[in-house]
Write a protein that holds these residues in place. Structure first.
Motif, PDB file in Angstrom:
ATOM      1  N   SER A   4     -41.595  49.061  78.400  1.00 18.30           N
ATOM      2  CA  SER A   4     -40.982  48.067  79.278  1.00 18.30           C
ATOM      3  C   SER A   4     -42.029  47.021  79.627  1.00 18.30           C
ATOM      4  CB  SER A   4     -40.439  48.718  80.547  1.00 18.30           C
ATOM      5  OG  SER A   4     -41.490  49.266  81.299  1.00 18.30           O
ATOM      6  N   LEU A  54     -29.056  42.692  72.894  1.00 12.99           N
ATOM      7  CA  LEU A  54     -29.574  42.749  74.255  1.00 12.99           C
ATOM      8  C   LEU A  54     -28.448  43.316  75.118  1.00 12.99           C
ATOM      9  CD1 LEU A  54     -31.442  41.913  76.683  1.00 12.99           C
ATOM     10  CD2 LEU A  54     -30.286  39.679  76.595  1.00 12.99           C
ATOM     11  N   LEU A  75     -37.055  44.127  81.280  1.00 20.51           N
ATOM     12  CA  LEU A  75     -36.605  44.298  79.903  1.00 20.51           C
ATOM     13  C   LEU A  75     -37.221  45.556  79.305  1.00 20.51           C
ATOM     14  CD1 LEU A  75     -34.788  42.683  77.924  1.00 20.51           C
ATOM     15  CD2 LEU A  75     -36.907  41.779  76.933  1.00 20.51           C
ATOM     16  N   GLN A  77     -37.427  48.020  75.901  1.00 20.27           N
ATOM     17  CA  GLN A  77     -37.194  48.124  74.457  1.00 20.27           C
ATOM     18  C   GLN A  77     -36.791  49.542  74.110  1.00 20.27           C
ATOM     19  OE1 GLN A  77     -40.389  46.680  72.048  1.00 20.27           O
ATOM     20  NE2 GLN A  77     -39.583  47.585  70.167  1.00 20.27           N
ATOM     21  N   SER A  81     -32.103  48.351  70.565  1.00 23.29           N
ATOM     22  CA  SER A  81     -31.752  47.189  71.382  1.00 23.29           C
ATOM     23  C   SER A  81     -32.810  46.985  72.450  1.00 23.29           C
ATOM     24  CB  SER A  81     -30.381  47.401  72.052  1.00 23.29           C
ATOM     25  OG  SER A  81     -30.437  48.478  72.976  1.00 23.29           O
ATOM     26  N   HIS A  82     -32.725  45.817  73.095  1.00 24.06           N
ATOM     27  CA  HIS A  82     -33.451  45.600  74.342  1.00 24.06           C
ATOM     28  C   HIS A  82     -32.424  45.719  75.468  1.00 24.06           C
ATOM     29  CE1 HIS A  82     -36.400  43.844  71.570  1.00 24.06           C
ATOM     30  NE2 HIS A  82     -37.287  44.045  72.523  1.00 24.06           N
TER      31      HIS A  82
END
Length: 399
Positions: A4, A54, A75, A77, A81-82
Motif C-alpha cells: 500500500s 481500480l 491505494l 495493490q 487490481s488496485h
C-alpha cells in the motif's frame, strides 16, 4: 494484500490505456454482499492481463464491520487490481469520481442500479459530465422477483430515473444473459445493453467426489438469508414432505425479520423434517460443503447469474432451482430441475425424482454436474464478451 502507498497526485496526462474504476458498496476481503463480489473478483482475476482495474469501495463489509487491517483512503495493490477502500467521509460521488480521474480511469463500472451510491453517482455525473464512460451492471435487480421487494421505493426511483433521463449518463448496461436484457429493456426502454455473462469460478479437471447416500436424504440451502433468496418458500415446501429429510441452511442472516419468519416456519415442520442452521460458509469452503449433499434446493426469486448454482454443480451437487435465473437447461442436461415458483408441486416432484435416483445412476448424474460446470467456466465467449464491455481500455495487443 501485497502493498500500500498514499494516493499519488493527479497525473498531468491519464495513462493509456485507461483504467476501469469499478465501484461497489462492499468488496473483498468481505463476502457478505454475495454474488457481485465474486463476479468482480473473478473478472479482475481473469482479465487483469488485458485490462487495468481500480476497485473503489467502502472500508467495511455490508454489516458495518470495518476492515481493521486495511488503511482507509489509501491505494492498495493486489495481484489483479488496485483497490481503494474509502471511509464514510470520502465515499461520496464527488470524491469517487475525482479519485477515478486522478488515477487514470477512463471507465466507471457501476455494480448496482438501486444502490444509493449509484444513484448519487448518476446524479453527479449528469451535472458535471466528466470524461468517463459509464458501464452499469444491475446484477439481477430488474428480475420480476427482485422488483417485488421494496416495490414502492424502486418504482419511485424508476420514475425519477426516467424523468431525469439518467439513462443518457450510462453508455452501456451490462446484462448477464438474454433474460436479464429483456428485464432491463422492460423497465428502461431502448437503452444500450450488451450481454456479458458473469465470469464463474474456475472448475478443475477432477471428476465429482464419490458420494454415498446417508440413511436420511440431506439437502442444502446456501445463500444470503433475505426474501429474494426465498428460504421461507423452501420451508413451506418441506412442510408438505412426507418422509424423513434433513435440510442444512448456510448463509449470513442479512434480514433478521425475515430470518425470524423462517424460524417460525421451522417450528411448524413435521417431526421427520429436520432443518439446521449451519452459519456462514467461507467462499473457499463452498465446494467441499456442496459435495456432502444429495441436492441444492434454491427457489430464488431472481438471479442475474447465480454463482452459487455453478458452485454446487462444480461440486457434483444437483440443483432444484426456480425458473428465475439464466440456468434454464438443467433438466435437458440431466444436472437438475428448473421449477415454476407459481407451481410448488413442481419442486416437490423434482425432489421426489432427485431422491429416487437409483444408486447405479447417482454418480453418473454427479459427474454430469461437474462436466456441465466445467464447460460453462471455460467458455471463451464469456471472456471475450466481458473484454468488449470496455473496448477503449484494452491494452494495445488486445485491441
Amino acid at each position: 494484500m501485497t502493498s500500500s502507498h498514499p494516493l499519488p497526485p493527479p497525473p498531468h496526462t491519464p495513462p493509456a490505456p485507461g483504467r476501469i474504476a469499478a465501484v461497489m458498496d462492499a468488496y473483498l476481503p468481505g463476502r457478505l454482499a454475495g454474488g457481485p463480489v465474486t463476479t468482480l473478483a473473478n473478472m479482475t482475476a481473469a482479465l487483469s492481463g488485458e485490462l487495468d482495474f481500480l476497485v473503489i469501495t467502502r472500508n467495511k463489509d455490508i454489516d458495518g464491520q470495518v476492515y481493521a487491517d486495511l488503511t482507509p483512503n489509501t491505494l492498495i495493490q493486489t495481484p489483479h487490481s488496485h483497490n481503494l477502500y474509502l471511509d464514510d467521509a470520502h465515499f461520496t460521488a464527488a470524491h469517487i469520481v475525482q479519485r477515478a480521474l486522478d488515477l487514470g480511469a477512463q471507465y466507471l463500472y457501476l455494480n448496482s442500479f438501486f444502490s444509493p451510491t449509484v444513484i448519487r453517482l448518476l446524479l453527479y455525473l449528469r451535472r458535471t459530465r466528466p470524461p468517463l464512460k459509464v458501464v452499469l451492471a444491475p446484477r439481477g435487480e430488474f428480475s420480476p422477483g427482485a422488483l417485488q421487494l421494496k416495490r414502492a421505493k424502486k418504482q419511485l426511483y424508476l420514475t425519477f430515473f426516467r424523468r431525469l433521463r439518467l439513462d443518457r449518463v450510462v453508455d452501456v448496461f451490462q446484462a448477464s444473459a438474454f433474460l436479464e436484457e429483456c428485464d432491463i429493456r422492460r423497465q428502461l426502454g431502448p437503452v444500450h445493453v450488451q450481454i456479458a455473462p458473469n465470469i464463474p469460478d474456475a472448475v478443475g479437471d477432477t471428476p465429482a467426489p464419490r458420494f454415498t447416500r446417508g440413511a436420511v436424504p440431506r439437502l442444502v440451502f446456501l445463500s444470503r438469508i433475505t426474501p429474494k433468496k426465498n428460504l421461507l418458500y423452501a420451508l413451506k415446501l418441506l412442510a408438505q414432505w412426507p418422509t424423513p429429510l434433513a435440510l442444512d441452511v448456510y448463509g449470513p442472516l442479512e434480514d433478521r425479520a425475515y430470518w425470524e419468519a423462517c424460524r417460525a416456519a421451522m417450528r411448524h415442520l413435521p417431526e421427520h423434517v429436520q432443518v439446521t442452521y449451519r452459519d456462514v460458509v467461507d467462499h473457499a469452503e463452498a465446494h467441499t460443503v456442496f459435495g456432502q449433499y444429495d441436492g441444492f434446493l434454491f427457489p430464488t426469486q431472481g438471479e442475474n447469474f447465480g454463482h452459487v448454482i455453478l458452485e454446487a454443480l462444480g461440486a457434483g451437487c444437483p440443483v432444484v432451482l426456480s425458473d428465475q435465473t439464466p440456468w434454464q437447461d438443467l433438466d435437458a442436461e440431466g444436472v437438475g430441475w428448473v421449477c415454476d415458483l407459481h407451481h410448488p408441486e413442481q419442486f416437490l416432484r423434482a425432489l421426489e425424482a432427485l431422491l429416487a435416483t437409483p444408486d447405479d445412476a447417482l454418480q453418473a448424474r454427479r459427474d454430469r454436474c461437474v462436466a456441465y460446470a466445467r464447460r460453462t467456466a471455460h467458455d471463451p465467449l464469456v471472456r471475450a464478451s466481458n473484454l468488449h464491455l470496455f473496448p477503449h481500455a484494452l491494452r494495445p495487443s488486445h485491441e
